[in-house]
Design a protein around this motif. Structure first.
Motif, PDB file in Angstrom:
ATOM      1  N   PHE A  86       0.839  -1.191   0.000  1.00  0.00           N
ATOM      2  CA  PHE A  86       0.000   0.000   0.000  1.00  0.00           C
ATOM      3  C   PHE A  86       0.880   1.248   0.000  1.00  0.00           C
ATOM      4  O   PHE A  86       1.837   1.334   0.761  1.00  0.00           O
ATOM      5  CB  PHE A  86      -0.910   0.024   1.228  1.00  0.00           C
ATOM      6  N   LYS A  87       0.514   2.216  -0.847  1.00  0.00           N
ATOM      7  CA  LYS A  87       1.251   3.468  -0.931  1.00  0.00           C
ATOM      8  C   LYS A  87       0.272   4.623  -1.029  1.00  0.00           C
ATOM      9  O   LYS A  87      -0.892   4.448  -1.397  1.00  0.00           O
ATOM     10  CB  LYS A  87       2.163   3.493  -2.176  1.00  0.00           C
ATOM     11  N   ARG A  88       0.776   5.817  -0.735  1.00  0.00           N
ATOM     12  CA  ARG A  88      -0.016   7.016  -1.007  1.00  0.00           C
ATOM     13  C   ARG A  88       0.932   8.120  -1.467  1.00  0.00           C
ATOM     14  O   ARG A  88       2.076   8.209  -1.024  1.00  0.00           O
ATOM     15  CB  ARG A  88      -0.799   7.465   0.231  1.00  0.00           C
ATOM     16  N   LEU A  89       0.454   8.949  -2.381  1.00  0.00           N
ATOM     17  CA  LEU A  89       1.208  10.095  -2.869  1.00  0.00           C
ATOM     18  C   LEU A  89       0.577  11.351  -2.274  1.00  0.00           C
ATOM     19  O   LEU A  89      -0.609  11.612  -2.469  1.00  0.00           O
ATOM     20  CB  LEU A  89       1.179  10.153  -4.389  1.00  0.00           C
ATOM     21  N   VAL A  90       1.386  12.114  -1.536  1.00  0.00           N
ATOM     22  CA  VAL A  90       0.905  13.286  -0.807  1.00  0.00           C
ATOM     23  C   VAL A  90       1.435  14.552  -1.466  1.00  0.00           C
ATOM     24  O   VAL A  90       2.573  14.586  -1.947  1.00  0.00           O
ATOM     25  CB  VAL A  90       1.364  13.236   0.660  1.00  0.00           C
ATOM     26  N   GLY A  91       0.609  15.576  -1.508  1.00  0.00           N
ATOM     27  CA  GLY A  91       1.061  16.832  -2.086  1.00  0.00           C
ATOM     28  C   GLY A  91       0.091  17.959  -1.808  1.00  0.00           C
ATOM     29  O   GLY A  91      -0.794  17.845  -0.953  1.00  0.00           O
ATOM     30  N   LEU A  92       0.272  19.047  -2.541  1.00  0.00           N
ATOM     31  CA  LEU A  92      -0.599  20.213  -2.433  1.00  0.00           C
ATOM     32  C   LEU A  92      -1.452  20.315  -3.685  1.00  0.00           C
ATOM     33  O   LEU A  92      -0.956  20.143  -4.801  1.00  0.00           O
ATOM     34  CB  LEU A  92       0.232  21.487  -2.265  1.00  0.00           C
ATOM     35  N   ALA A  93      -2.730  20.599  -3.501  1.00  0.00           N
ATOM     36  CA  ALA A  93      -3.657  20.701  -4.623  1.00  0.00           C
ATOM     37  C   ALA A  93      -4.390  22.037  -4.568  1.00  0.00           C
ATOM     38  O   ALA A  93      -4.597  22.610  -3.499  1.00  0.00           O
ATOM     39  CB  ALA A  93      -4.659  19.550  -4.594  1.00  0.00           C
ATOM     40  N   HIS A  94      -4.772  22.505  -5.754  1.00  0.00           N
ATOM     41  CA  HIS A  94      -5.620  23.695  -5.835  1.00  0.00           C
ATOM     42  C   HIS A  94      -6.471  23.594  -7.086  1.00  0.00           C
ATOM     43  O   HIS A  94      -6.158  22.829  -8.014  1.00  0.00           O
ATOM     44  CB  HIS A  94      -4.788  24.979  -5.843  1.00  0.00           C
ATOM     45  N   HIS A  95      -7.546  24.345  -7.125  1.00  0.00           N
ATOM     46  CA  HIS A  95      -8.450  24.316  -8.279  1.00  0.00           C
ATOM     47  C   HIS A  95      -7.737  24.910  -9.484  1.00  0.00           C
ATOM     48  O   HIS A  95      -6.981  25.885  -9.367  1.00  0.00           O
ATOM     49  CB  HIS A  95      -9.723  25.110  -7.974  1.00  0.00           C
ATOM     50  N   LYS A  96      -7.951  24.326 -10.658  1.00  0.00           N
ATOM     51  CA  LYS A  96      -7.210  24.761 -11.837  1.00  0.00           C
ATOM     52  C   LYS A  96      -7.572  26.185 -12.274  1.00  0.00           C
ATOM     53  O   LYS A  96      -6.824  26.801 -13.039  1.00  0.00           O
ATOM     54  CB  LYS A  96      -7.448  23.786 -12.986  1.00  0.00           C
ATOM     55  N   SER A  97      -8.693  26.707 -11.775  1.00  0.00           N
ATOM     56  CA  SER A  97      -9.057  28.089 -12.105  1.00  0.00           C
ATOM     57  C   SER A  97      -8.252  29.105 -11.306  1.00  0.00           C
ATOM     58  O   SER A  97      -8.287  30.300 -11.607  1.00  0.00           O
ATOM     59  CB  SER A  97     -10.552  28.310 -11.852  1.00  0.00           C
ATOM     60  N   GLN A  98      -7.560  28.635 -10.282  1.00  0.00           N
ATOM     61  CA  GLN A  98      -6.799  29.525  -9.406  1.00  0.00           C
ATOM     62  C   GLN A  98      -5.333  29.559  -9.832  1.00  0.00           C
ATOM     63  O   GLN A  98      -4.656  28.538  -9.891  1.00  0.00           O
ATOM     64  CB  GLN A  98      -6.889  29.066  -7.952  1.00  0.00           C
ATOM     65  N   SER A  99      -4.831  30.734 -10.111  1.00  0.00           N
ATOM     66  CA  SER A  99      -3.438  30.906 -10.523  1.00  0.00           C
ATOM     67  C   SER A  99      -2.594  31.263  -9.303  1.00  0.00           C
ATOM     68  O   SER A  99      -2.845  32.267  -8.627  1.00  0.00           O
ATOM     69  CB  SER A  99      -3.330  32.012 -11.581  1.00  0.00           C
ATOM     70  N   LEU A 100      -1.608  30.448  -9.015  1.00  0.00           N
ATOM     71  CA  LEU A 100      -0.734  30.710  -7.872  1.00  0.00           C
ATOM     72  C   LEU A 100       0.444  31.585  -8.284  1.00  0.00           C
ATOM     73  O   LEU A 100       0.986  31.423  -9.385  1.00  0.00           O
ATOM     74  CB  LEU A 100      -0.204  29.392  -7.302  1.00  0.00           C
ATOM     75  N   PRO A 101       0.879  32.501  -7.423  1.00  0.00           N
ATOM     76  CA  PRO A 101       2.050  33.334  -7.735  1.00  0.00           C
ATOM     77  C   PRO A 101       3.288  32.472  -7.956  1.00  0.00           C
ATOM     78  O   PRO A 101       3.448  31.422  -7.322  1.00  0.00           O
ATOM     79  CB  PRO A 101       2.191  34.211  -6.488  1.00  0.00           C
ATOM     80  N   ASN A 102       4.167  32.924  -8.841  1.00  0.00           N
ATOM     81  CA  ASN A 102       5.353  32.130  -9.171  1.00  0.00           C
ATOM     82  C   ASN A 102       6.242  31.892  -7.952  1.00  0.00           C
ATOM     83  O   ASN A 102       6.850  30.833  -7.812  1.00  0.00           O
ATOM     84  CB  ASN A 102       6.157  32.812 -10.275  1.00  0.00           C
ATOM     85  N   ARG A 103       6.314  32.864  -7.036  1.00  0.00           N
ATOM     86  CA  ARG A 103       7.165  32.687  -5.850  1.00  0.00           C
ATOM     87  C   ARG A 103       6.630  31.563  -4.972  1.00  0.00           C
ATOM     88  O   ARG A 103       7.388  30.838  -4.324  1.00  0.00           O
ATOM     89  CB  ARG A 103       7.265  33.996  -5.052  1.00  0.00           C
ATOM     90  N   LEU A 104       5.293  31.404  -4.952  1.00  0.00           N
ATOM     91  CA  LEU A 104       4.698  30.315  -4.173  1.00  0.00           C
ATOM     92  C   LEU A 104       4.935  28.972  -4.861  1.00  0.00           C
ATOM     93  O   LEU A 104       5.277  27.982  -4.211  1.00  0.00           O
ATOM     94  CB  LEU A 104       3.207  30.567  -3.986  1.00  0.00           C
TER      95      LEU A 104
END
Length: 288
Positions: free
Chosen positions: A248-266
């Motif tokens: 058993f494995k899991r892949l963990v990360g950060l997600a956001h809605h594709k309509s939201q543009s994150l700043p490049n520094r973030l």
């Protein structure tokens, strides 16, 4: 390779469709396809696999995406770079209760250190948030996912447990043993299906919501538990053993809605967080 190709690439990555990306960029679909092909040829990698429902991003595309966003955002920021003061960046981040607190904290630490004027508001998973710490299995087609680390599930037990002297354990060996269950757990359906298929029954002594509570009960000798390895590796009051007939494995990360543009520094800080985690986890393996 040019900025246009990177813009087309990010559109395809976020839309998961060549036709949708073409509409978004106001160009014909062949222009999108040609740009992606040129980009793949320049980088000597495959970025997307095509299928009847659209496209699926490869691991190469997932690695390229934050870099492409950074290049695009840096170029867009050039006109105002020298005459606009940097505003505070207010960001809400939701946390799932079953993720490793130490690894999440390390990611947050990197983000706060590397993003000027970042102000984080950590909220419960049930609340609306700009970013979500989550697992791959909880994503929707509307999400953009930035993977951070992968967890292997292992059995956790007290050091004096009868199975602690073994290097690995089979499912048959846990039949009838006291067990600490976690709900929510991202693999619980797969776990229940497997042990039912194998005819295994565990004696559930407690059901808890977080990995920390489960580990505390395990350390107290109340039972064994199936735990993500990274959540328990630092504890000296428990033993971790792999299952030799289950994976058993899991892949963990950060997600956001594709309509939201994150700043490049973030986006860059998220990429750096992944690199910092990989170095830290490699160091843990060497130390152990």
């Amino acid at each position: 390779m040019d900025i246009r190709s990177l813009r087309y690439f990010t559109a395809v990555y976020e839309e998961r469709s060549l036709s949708a990306a073409a509409k978004r960029c106001f160009v014909a679909q062949p222009s999108i396809s040609a740009a992606i092909a040129q980009l793949e040829d320049a980088l000597k990698v495959t970025l997307f696999t095509r299928h009847s429902k659209g496209v699926t991003a490869t691991d190469n595309a997932k690695d390229l995406y934050p870099h492409a966003c950074k290049v695009i955002n840096d170029l867009q920021a050039l006109p105002s770079l020298f005459n606009t003061p940097q505003n505070n960046l207010d960001l809400s981040v939701s946390l799932m209760p079953f993720l490793s607190g130490s690894l999440v904290s390390q990611v947050i630490k990197t983000m706060l250190e590397q993003v000027p004027n970042l102000q984080l508001n950590l909220v419960d998973e049930s609340e609306q948030a700009d970013l979500r710490f989550t697992c791959q299995r909880y994503l929707t087609s509307e999400d953009i996912f930035h993977p951070l680390w992968e967890d292997d599930y292992v059995l956790a037990m007290a050091p004096n447990h009868m199975l602690a002297k073994q290097k690995d354990i089979s499912l048959k060996q846990i039949d009838g043993l006291p067990f600490i269950s976690r709900t929510p757990c991202d693999i619980i359906e797969s776990w229940h299906y497997l042990i039912h298929k194998q005819g295994i029954q565990v004696d559930v002594r407690a059901q808890v919501k977080t990995e920390e509570y489960a580990l505390d009960l395990v350390a107290a000798g109340l039972g064994i538990s199936l735990i993500p390895e990274h959540s328990a590796r630092q504890r000296s009051d428990i033993c971790l053993r792999p299952l030799n007939d289950a994976n058993f494995k899991r892949l963990v990360g950060l997600a956001h809605h594709k309509s939201q543009s994150l700043p490049n520094r973030l986006l860059q800080s998220i990429l750096n967080s992944k690199m910092d985690l990989q170095k830290a986890l490699q160091k843990q393996l060497l130390d152990n």
